[in-house]
Design a protein around this motif. Structure first.
Motif, mmCIF file in Angstrom:
data_model
loop_
_atom_site.group_PDB
_atom_site.id
_atom_site.type_symbol
_atom_site.label_atom_id
_atom_site.label_comp_id
_atom_site.label_asym_id
_atom_site.label_seq_id
_atom_site.Cartn_x
_atom_site.Cartn_y
_atom_site.Cartn_z
ATOM 1 N N PRO A 1 0.796 -1.235 0.000
ATOM 2 C CA PRO A 1 0.000 0.000 0.000
ATOM 3 C C PRO A 1 0.826 1.282 0.000
ATOM 4 C CG PRO A 1 -0.970 -1.604 1.500
ATOM 5 C CD PRO A 1 0.347 -2.178 1.042
ATOM 6 N N MET A 2 2.051 1.234 0.551
ATOM 7 C CA MET A 2 2.866 2.452 0.543
ATOM 8 C C MET A 2 3.213 2.889 -0.882
ATOM 9 S SD MET A 2 6.707 1.245 1.662
ATOM 10 C CE MET A 2 7.523 2.652 0.903
ATOM 11 N N PHE A 3 3.198 1.930 -1.839
ATOM 12 C CA PHE A 3 3.503 2.252 -3.230
ATOM 13 C C PHE A 3 2.254 2.451 -4.083
ATOM 14 C CE2 PHE A 3 7.392 -0.321 -2.092
ATOM 15 C CZ PHE A 3 8.260 0.751 -2.075
ATOM 16 N N GLY A 4 1.110 1.987 -3.605
ATOM 17 C CA GLY A 4 -0.109 2.149 -4.384
ATOM 18 C C GLY A 4 -0.869 0.850 -4.540
ATOM 19 N N THR A 5 -1.407 0.613 -5.717
ATOM 20 C CA THR A 5 -2.271 -0.532 -5.973
ATOM 21 C C THR A 5 -1.838 -1.244 -7.254
ATOM 22 O OG1 THR A 5 -3.820 0.727 -7.340
ATOM 23 C CG2 THR A 5 -4.202 0.730 -4.940
ATOM 24 N N LEU A 6 -2.433 -2.403 -7.489
ATOM 25 C CA LEU A 6 -2.182 -3.099 -8.748
ATOM 26 C C LEU A 6 -2.641 -2.270 -9.943
ATOM 27 C CD1 LEU A 6 -3.001 -6.853 -8.017
ATOM 28 C CD2 LEU A 6 -0.840 -5.953 -8.900
ATOM 29 N N ASP A 7 -3.729 -1.543 -9.775
ATOM 30 C CA ASP A 7 -4.186 -0.661 -10.857
ATOM 31 C C ASP A 7 -3.133 0.395 -11.172
ATOM 32 O OD1 ASP A 7 -6.565 -2.021 -11.171
ATOM 33 O OD2 ASP A 7 -7.737 -0.639 -9.931
ATOM 34 N N ASP A 8 -2.493 0.933 -10.119
ATOM 35 C CA ASP A 8 -1.418 1.910 -10.342
ATOM 36 C C ASP A 8 -0.270 1.272 -11.115
ATOM 37 O OD1 ASP A 8 -2.834 3.806 -8.874
ATOM 38 O OD2 ASP A 8 -1.801 3.310 -6.993
ATOM 39 N N PHE A 9 0.044 0.019 -10.761
ATOM 40 C CA PHE A 9 1.115 -0.682 -11.465
ATOM 41 C C PHE A 9 0.754 -0.877 -12.934
ATOM 42 C CE2 PHE A 9 3.047 -4.544 -13.117
ATOM 43 C CZ PHE A 9 4.389 -4.304 -12.875
ATOM 44 N N ASP A 10 -0.465 -1.334 -13.181
ATOM 45 C CA ASP A 10 -0.889 -1.579 -14.562
ATOM 46 C C ASP A 10 -0.847 -0.296 -15.386
ATOM 47 O OD1 ASP A 10 -1.335 -4.231 -13.960
ATOM 48 O OD2 ASP A 10 -3.479 -3.996 -13.625
ATOM 49 N N GLU A 11 -1.258 0.812 -14.807
ATOM 50 C CA GLU A 11 -1.236 2.087 -15.528
ATOM 51 C C GLU A 11 0.202 2.516 -15.807
ATOM 52 O OE1 GLU A 11 -1.708 5.460 -17.534
ATOM 53 O OE2 GLU A 11 -3.219 3.887 -17.192
ATOM 54 N N MET A 12 1.088 2.290 -14.833
ATOM 55 C CA MET A 12 2.489 2.640 -15.036
ATOM 56 C C MET A 12 3.088 1.836 -16.190
ATOM 57 S SD MET A 12 5.736 1.960 -12.574
ATOM 58 C CE MET A 12 5.537 0.234 -13.005
ATOM 59 N N VAL A 13 2.813 0.512 -16.225
ATOM 60 C CA VAL A 13 3.325 -0.331 -17.301
ATOM 61 C C VAL A 13 2.777 0.138 -18.652
ATOM 62 C CG1 VAL A 13 3.313 -2.666 -18.270
ATOM 63 C CG2 VAL A 13 3.685 -2.330 -15.822
ATOM 64 N N ALA A 14 1.473 0.423 -18.700
ATOM 65 C CA ALA A 14 0.858 0.865 -19.958
ATOM 66 C C ALA A 14 1.475 2.165 -20.437
ATOM 67 C CB ALA A 14 -0.650 1.015 -19.777
ATOM 68 N N GLN A 15 1.688 3.095 -19.507
ATOM 69 C CA GLN A 15 2.272 4.379 -19.894
ATOM 70 C C GLN A 15 3.717 4.204 -20.346
ATOM 71 O OE1 GLN A 15 1.740 7.547 -17.061
ATOM 72 N NE2 GLN A 15 3.259 8.868 -18.053
ATOM 73 N N ALA A 16 4.471 3.354 -19.652
ATOM 74 C CA ALA A 16 5.851 3.094 -20.053
ATOM 75 C C ALA A 16 5.903 2.519 -21.462
ATOM 76 C CB ALA A 16 6.519 2.139 -19.064
ATOM 77 N N HIS A 17 5.009 1.579 -21.740
ATOM 78 C CA HIS A 17 4.985 0.974 -23.074
ATOM 79 C C HIS A 17 4.615 1.998 -24.143
ATOM 80 C CE1 HIS A 17 4.481 -3.405 -21.400
ATOM 81 N NE2 HIS A 17 5.708 -2.936 -21.297
ATOM 82 N N ARG A 18 3.715 2.921 -23.801
ATOM 83 C CA ARG A 18 3.366 3.969 -24.772
ATOM 84 C C ARG A 18 4.579 4.839 -25.098
ATOM 85 N NH1 ARG A 18 -1.612 4.076 -21.771
ATOM 86 N NH2 ARG A 18 -0.841 5.763 -20.432
ATOM 87 N N LEU A 19 5.476 4.974 -24.120
ATOM 88 C CA LEU A 19 6.681 5.785 -24.313
ATOM 89 C C LEU A 19 7.839 4.972 -24.892
ATOM 90 C CD1 LEU A 19 6.565 7.843 -20.987
ATOM 91 C CD2 LEU A 19 6.224 8.729 -23.291
ATOM 92 N N GLY A 20 7.586 3.706 -25.183
ATOM 93 C CA GLY A 20 8.633 2.866 -25.758
ATOM 94 C C GLY A 20 9.591 2.284 -24.749
ATOM 95 N N LEU A 21 9.198 2.255 -23.475
ATOM 96 C CA LEU A 21 10.057 1.740 -22.409
ATOM 97 C C LEU A 21 9.601 0.352 -21.973
ATOM 98 C CD1 LEU A 21 10.223 4.977 -20.239
ATOM 99 C CD2 LEU A 21 12.136 4.005 -21.525
#
Length: 543
Positions: free
Chosen positions: A74-94
């Motif tokens: 919980p100090m880092f967030g949620t699984l939804d936060d993780f999924d959004e981070m991965v999706a955004q990283a992939h959109r940026l080519g990372l």
């Protein structure tokens, strides 16, 4: 297009989540903070991000004590936060590489809670349990990396359990096939969520000697012993790690990854003098790990002769495997501090080091803040949070000095990391090197990092080519990087003084690295190079 070898020669950026960016004011970095700063990472020109652990954990060892492999703390967030981070990283080519801590769990993990309850429960042998010696002593002489014996007495089972690190980090029993299956299931969980790879923590610690044989002493000179602050270094660790049975599990791990497209793995090999042999064993054959990194370049040694020795050893020992070079990470003093000599310039070392790292054969990894030229933070004992540092203070000051928060805005509270009280203080000297002070400045260290990564990407010899060391004067490292018909001559003057020496007469400097001496002159086969100067040039010279 899909590229299963994207990792080979890639540049990877390590994020230490609790110190990157806080978005909720609790003083701890979080996944939303990483998402917010992904454009910064993408601007560097790296291919991937390695995330240190964000799993559910009591945080006794800052997340390397996992209590649930399939949950976000919980100090880092949620699984939804993780999924959004991965999706955004992939959109940026990372690509996203996550840290898997498979050798041990937290003592609060449900597996261990059940295992320690009795000697007959279904998970009784999921961890490494052993009876005491007749006198009540520990089963053998194995030591913990974090000080003291590697065995802890449990009053319920009336046995000892193995812990290679904290007593709250019990080691899993990899001789049990059910343990391996359960761990691989957790790996599959993250693969199904779209992660692109795994950094395997303490990958050579997975399997222990079934017979629990004592480790022999390591032969050391008195001078070598005098440099040790941890008695762990007195042993030759033949039986508590790097066991041959580990290879079978790594094959199972690789087979799982190969069920998915374009995934990768990088193992952390802490194996002292055997490290490169272990890398060779773990990355050969295309059926185990894709690559490994060692601690060879994470120490105080920094000279042309030392680097040449490491390159020569790697090329001789690791025939068909792959290495990931790094100069800094979350476990060691920042290299700018380690390698700057008294009276020297930390910024000059920062510039010189990234040019060297980018020219080495292998993949490369940089640690957050390195792109700003950050130095190691000096912290008071009362500010420490690292159990390792607290245990060995003051002979060893721990790892918190490289884990302080990322400085984003020089004039903001806590340099823009948090609106609350940060978990570690932000050093005043880091403010002057904040991202907003360097972004847009063509002469900054940050600008140089971007140029170096762009240069490395466009020069195939640096990404895919072979390496061949050339004879050079003392204090100078010189080698060829070759790919097909292209050859680059790379020269590094480790000394503080200018040097002139012979190089292939047809070498032509590439004006891409704005470093002192980077545009050294080649006249009639003589190269003039400034102190801490770098020359990268095209050449027709053959090894």
């Amino acid at each position: 297009m899909s590229d299963p070898d994207w990792w080979r020669g890639a540049a990877i950026y390590q994020v230490y989540p609790r110190s990157y960016q806080d978005t909720n004011g609790d003083g701890l970095g979080d996944l939303k903070g990483i998402s917010r700063r992904l454009p910064h990472i993408a601007s560097l020109g790296v291919e991937a991000i390695w995330l240190s652990p964000f799993f559910k954990s009591p945080m006794a060892d800052m997340g390397y004590d996992v209590s649930d492999y399939c949950a976000v703390d919980p100090m880092f967030g949620t699984l939804d936060d993780f999924d959004e981070m991965v999706a955004q990283a992939h959109r940026l080519g990372l690509k996203i590489i996550i840290d898997q801590v498979l050798s041990h769990t937290s003592d609060r993990h449900p597996w261990f809670v059940e295992s320690r309850a009795s000697r007959t429960n279904p998970k009784a042998d999921w961890f490494v349990w052993a009876d005491p010696k007749p006198d009540g002593g520990a089963p053998n002489n194995w030591l913990s990396n974090f000080g003291g014996p590697a065995w802890e007495w449990d009053s319920v089972r009336k046995q000892y359990y193995l812990h290679n690190f904290l007593t709250s980090q019990p080691d899993l029993n990899f001789h049990n096939p059910k343990v391996q299956e359960a761990l691989l299931d957790t790996v599959r969980f993250w693969l199904d969520r779209g992660v692109d790879g795994f950094r395997l923590d303490t990958v050579n610690f997975y399997v222990h000697d079934r017979r629990l044989r004592d480790n022999p002493p390591l032969r050391m000179t008195d001078a070598q012993k005098a440099r040790q602050t941890n008695p762990y270094e007195y042993q030759n660790h033949l039986y508590d790690k790097t066991r041959p049975e580990n290879l079978a599990f790594l094959r199972r791990f690789r087979a799982l990854l190969d069920e998915y497209e374009d995934r990768t793995s990088v193992g952390e090999v802490g194996d002292g003098r055997r490290s490169l042999k272990t890398v060779a064993a773990y990355t050969s054959g295309g059926d185990k790990l894709h690559m490994c990194y060692t601690f060879d370049m994470l120490g105080p040694d920094f000279s042309a002769e030392f680097v040449a020795k490491r390159i020569r050893a790697f090329e001789a020992i690791v025939k068909d495997g792959w290495i990931c070079w790094a100069f800094s990470n979350h476990d060691v003093n920042r290299h700018v501090t380690r390698w700057t000599k008294p009276g020297g310039s930390p910024e000059a070392i920062a510039r010189f080091a990234i040019a060297l790292l980018a020219c080495l054969r292998g993949s490369i990894c940089i640690y957050q803040g390195e792109e700003l030229g950050l130095e190691e933070a000096e912290l008071a004992f009362e500010d420490l949070r690292d159990p390792y540092g607290i245990r060995f203070w003051p002979g060893f000051k721990g790892r918190d000095g490289c884990r302080t928060p990322m400085p984003w805005e020089s004039g903001a509270g806590h340099a823009g990391f948090t609106s609350g009280l940060p978990w570690l203080p932000v050093p005043d000297q880091h403010r002057s090197r904040a991202v907003d002070r360097q972004d847009g400045d063509p002469d900054s260290v940050l600008s140089l990092y971007r140029q170096v990564f762009a240069f490395r990407k466009q020069e195939l010899p640096l990404v895919k080519g072979s390496i061949h060391l050339l004879d050079s004067p003392k204090g100078v490292l010189m080698f060829l990087r070759s790919f097909e018909n292209e050859r680059l001559l790379c020269v590094f003057n480790f000394s503080q003084s200018p040097v002139d020496f012979a190089v292939p007469a047809e070498a032509v400097g590439i004006a891409a690295l704005p470093l002192p001496g980077a545009h050294g002159r080649v006249e009639a086969g003589l190269l003039s190079l400034a102190g801490l100067g770098v020359f990268v040039g095209r050449t027709g010279c053959t090894p």
